[in-house]
Write a protein that holds these residues in place. Structure first.
Motif, PDB file in Angstrom:
ATOM      1  N   ILE A  46      -2.428  -5.076   1.289  1.00  0.00           N
ATOM      2  CA  ILE A  46      -3.755  -4.555   0.965  1.00  0.00           C
ATOM      3  C   ILE A  46      -4.746  -5.662   0.591  1.00  0.00           C
ATOM      4  O   ILE A  46      -5.949  -5.423   0.608  1.00  0.00           O
ATOM      5  CB  ILE A  46      -3.683  -3.491  -0.149  1.00  0.00           C
ATOM      6  CG1 ILE A  46      -3.118  -4.063  -1.441  1.00  0.00           C
ATOM      7  CG2 ILE A  46      -2.887  -2.293   0.320  1.00  0.00           C
ATOM      8  CD1 ILE A  46      -3.149  -3.072  -2.602  1.00  0.00           C
ATOM      9  N   GLY A  67       0.802  -1.221   0.000  1.00  0.00           N
ATOM     10  CA  GLY A  67       0.000   0.000   0.000  1.00  0.00           C
ATOM     11  C   GLY A  67       0.827   1.260   0.000  1.00  0.00           C
ATOM     12  O   GLY A  67       0.333   2.337   0.362  1.00  0.00           O
ATOM     13  N   PHE A  70       1.552   3.622  -1.918  1.00  0.00           N
ATOM     14  CA  PHE A  70       1.146   4.179  -3.200  1.00  0.00           C
ATOM     15  C   PHE A  70       1.869   5.475  -3.545  1.00  0.00           C
ATOM     16  O   PHE A  70       2.151   5.746  -4.718  1.00  0.00           O
ATOM     17  CB  PHE A  70      -0.368   4.417  -3.216  1.00  0.00           C
ATOM     18  CG  PHE A  70      -1.182   3.163  -3.350  1.00  0.00           C
ATOM     19  CD1 PHE A  70      -0.579   1.912  -3.387  1.00  0.00           C
ATOM     20  CD2 PHE A  70      -2.558   3.218  -3.443  1.00  0.00           C
ATOM     21  CE1 PHE A  70      -1.317   0.753  -3.522  1.00  0.00           C
ATOM     22  CE2 PHE A  70      -3.317   2.065  -3.576  1.00  0.00           C
ATOM     23  CZ  PHE A  70      -2.694   0.836  -3.610  1.00  0.00           C
ATOM     24  N   GLN A  88     -10.626   3.837  -1.114  1.00  0.00           N
ATOM     25  CA  GLN A  88     -11.569   2.736  -1.239  1.00  0.00           C
ATOM     26  C   GLN A  88     -13.002   3.236  -1.063  1.00  0.00           C
ATOM     27  O   GLN A  88     -13.392   3.648   0.026  1.00  0.00           O
ATOM     28  CB  GLN A  88     -11.254   1.638  -0.221  1.00  0.00           C
ATOM     29  CG  GLN A  88      -9.844   1.078  -0.322  1.00  0.00           C
ATOM     30  CD  GLN A  88      -9.483   0.682  -1.739  1.00  0.00           C
ATOM     31  OE1 GLN A  88     -10.135  -0.160  -2.348  1.00  0.00           O
ATOM     32  NE2 GLN A  88      -8.430   1.285  -2.263  1.00  0.00           N
ATOM     33  N   HIS A 138      -7.364   2.228  -8.337  1.00  0.00           N
ATOM     34  CA  HIS A 138      -7.503   2.731  -6.973  1.00  0.00           C
ATOM     35  C   HIS A 138      -7.777   4.232  -6.952  1.00  0.00           C
ATOM     36  O   HIS A 138      -8.477   4.727  -6.061  1.00  0.00           O
ATOM     37  CB  HIS A 138      -6.248   2.426  -6.162  1.00  0.00           C
ATOM     38  CG  HIS A 138      -6.114   0.995  -5.764  1.00  0.00           C
ATOM     39  ND1 HIS A 138      -6.922   0.398  -4.822  1.00  0.00           N
ATOM     40  CD2 HIS A 138      -5.274   0.022  -6.193  1.00  0.00           C
ATOM     41  CE1 HIS A 138      -6.584  -0.869  -4.679  1.00  0.00           C
ATOM     42  NE2 HIS A 138      -5.581  -1.121  -5.495  1.00  0.00           N
ATOM     43  N   TRP A 175      -3.980   3.708   0.814  1.00  0.00           N
ATOM     44  CA  TRP A 175      -4.879   2.788   0.111  1.00  0.00           C
ATOM     45  C   TRP A 175      -6.306   2.927   0.628  1.00  0.00           C
ATOM     46  O   TRP A 175      -7.263   3.018  -0.149  1.00  0.00           O
ATOM     47  CB  TRP A 175      -4.380   1.353   0.295  1.00  0.00           C
ATOM     48  CG  TRP A 175      -5.399   0.311  -0.011  1.00  0.00           C
ATOM     49  CD1 TRP A 175      -5.730  -0.184  -1.240  1.00  0.00           C
ATOM     50  CD2 TRP A 175      -6.265  -0.355   0.929  1.00  0.00           C
ATOM     51  NE1 TRP A 175      -6.742  -1.119  -1.121  1.00  0.00           N
ATOM     52  CE2 TRP A 175      -7.085  -1.231   0.192  1.00  0.00           C
ATOM     53  CE3 TRP A 175      -6.415  -0.287   2.318  1.00  0.00           C
ATOM     54  CZ2 TRP A 175      -8.033  -2.045   0.801  1.00  0.00           C
ATOM     55  CZ3 TRP A 175      -7.363  -1.090   2.926  1.00  0.00           C
ATOM     56  CH2 TRP A 175      -8.154  -1.952   2.173  1.00  0.00           C
ATOM     57  N   SER A 221      -2.885   0.281   5.389  1.00  0.00           N
ATOM     58  CA  SER A 221      -2.325   1.333   4.538  1.00  0.00           C
ATOM     59  C   SER A 221      -3.295   2.498   4.497  1.00  0.00           C
ATOM     60  O   SER A 221      -4.315   2.430   3.795  1.00  0.00           O
ATOM     61  CB  SER A 221      -2.061   0.831   3.120  1.00  0.00           C
ATOM     62  OG  SER A 221      -1.735   1.915   2.264  1.00  0.00           O
TER      63      SER A 221
END
Length: 396
Positions: free
Chosen positions: A325, A129, A131, A365, A173, A361, A358
């Motif tokens: 994740i 995660g 990112f 969501q 994502h 992340w 994370s």
């Protein structure tokens, strides 16, 4: 007051743009007019993912147009600039036929082993995660992998295909399903030029995932299930072949569940493959084994609003079975089932645990946002945990 960014406000705006009444949209989407009315009035608890997918399909928009998940691509600052750079790497004019394939870089290609190590590190960061770092690094990594691919040919198919696939996954994502589809197509094109059929087949899962998030459920299921049928392994096939096949079956399961279709056959077939392997197999930035099947069964039952079945399936999974994740996403499914079973406190605990996996992340969501908002709306005085989670997903 409605600030124009809620699901209800977006739904009403797009419905008006399409010239549809609530009754007309309900008929086209196969949902009740009452659901649409409640959503447009701000009753976010009614905003289930399956219903939103049907509405997005009926309105001919991507799911992110309703959920507000889309990343602001033009924002100032390092993160915004990094996302723009990743977009540019995917849409570079040098992809056009007849143009140079080096992005204007006259440097020497990096050694193949170095590029492979960089890609493998990027894969680890994805599942962790991480990112922000990944988004910042991927544009340069794609450029390096393209140079090495141009110099090494088929030997360098894997790192370039995986770099594109990672970019596609990140874009899903961020709510940029259009760019995700571009990245997935780039990955498939590169892999098709190599000799590894399992790599090429496996990468179809990311394309199907992008289609799922575009609310193109039938296409997503057909793509994943069709590719699984194409590579269906024989009894004597190696575990990697079974793992690639099983992952595609599990990819087909998600849009089937979202569409309200029966998923028992997918689960049974994948479970038989997982039992044959007996343990988790890693292949091309994915993994497959008994825990994968249990995780996806939990997801399917949670989406289908079958909390008892979802919670029963989740009991087959321990923290050690899933990483990063993937475990976080499983926790969201468990939280959904717990909330449907009217266990708000337990659902809040799972959401808090998922956020800890994370925070970056978690923020992107849509399911996490919907669950947090539902719990917050149901509580007379939102708990400190829910207030913290609401801030984490940018709920005002």
């Amino acid at each position: 007051m409605d600030d124009g960014s809620t699901i209800g406000a977006q739904l009403r705006r797009i419905r008006h743009e399409r010239g549809l009444s609530q009754e007309g949209l309900a008929e086209r989407a196969g949902v009740s007019r009452d659901l649409i009315a409640k959503l447009e009035q701000g009753a976010r608890r009614s905003a289930r993912l399956t219903s939103l997918m049907r509405l997005a399909t009926a309105l001919d928009v991507e799911l992110s147009a309703l959920t507000g998940k889309r990343e602001r691509m033009g924002t100032a600052g390092r993160d915004g600039a990094s996302v723009l750079a990743l977009r540019d790497a995917l849409l570079s004019p040098t992809h056009l036929p007849g143009l140079d394939d080096d992005d204007g870089d006259d440097g020497e290609p990096a050694p193949l082993d170095d590029v492979r190590r960089s890609v493998d590190d990027a894969c680890r960061r994805y599942w962790a995660g991480d990112f922000a770092v990944l988004i910042a690094r991927l544009p340069a990594l794609i450029g390096e992998a393209r140079l090495t691919h141009a110099a090494e040919g088929e030997r360098a198919v894997y790192p370039l295909a995986m770099a594109y696939d990672l970019a596609a996954s990140i874009m899903v994502h961020l709510g940029r399903e259009d760019l995700a589809a571009v990245g997935a197509e780039r990955a498939l094109t590169v892999a098709h030029g190599g000799a590894d059929e399992l790599l090429w087949a496996t990468l179809h899962a990311t394309y199907a995932w992008a289609l799922l998030h575009q609310a193109r459920l039938d296409e997503a299921e057909r793509l994943a299930a069709g590719m699984a049928a194409r590579i269906e392994p024989s009894f004597s096939a190696p575990p990697t072949a079974v793992a690639a096949w099983g992952n595609l079956l599990m990819t087909a399961l998600a849009p089937a569940a979202a569409a309200g279709r029966d998923v028992d056959e997918y689960i049974a077939m994948a479970r038989a493959g997982a039992e044959r392997i007996g343990h988790r197999i890693k292949i091309y930035n994915t993994s497959f084994g008994p825990a994968t099947v249990a995780m996806q069964a939990t997801h399917a039952h949670a989406v289908r609003r079958e909390p008892d079945k979802a919670l029963k399936a989740s009991q087959a999974i321990t923290r050690e079975d899933l990483t990063g994740i993937s475990y976080g996403r499983h926790l969201l499914d468990v939280a959904q089932a717990l909330l449907d079973a009217r266990h708000r406190a337990a659902a809040t605990e799972r959401l808090t645990e998922a956020h800890a996996v994370s925070p970056v992340w978690f923020r992107h969501q849509a399911v996490a946002r919907e669950l947090v908002d539902s719990i917050r709306e149901a509580e007379t005085r939102p708990s400190p945990r829910i207030r913290a989670l609401a801030r984490a997903v940018n709920l005002n």
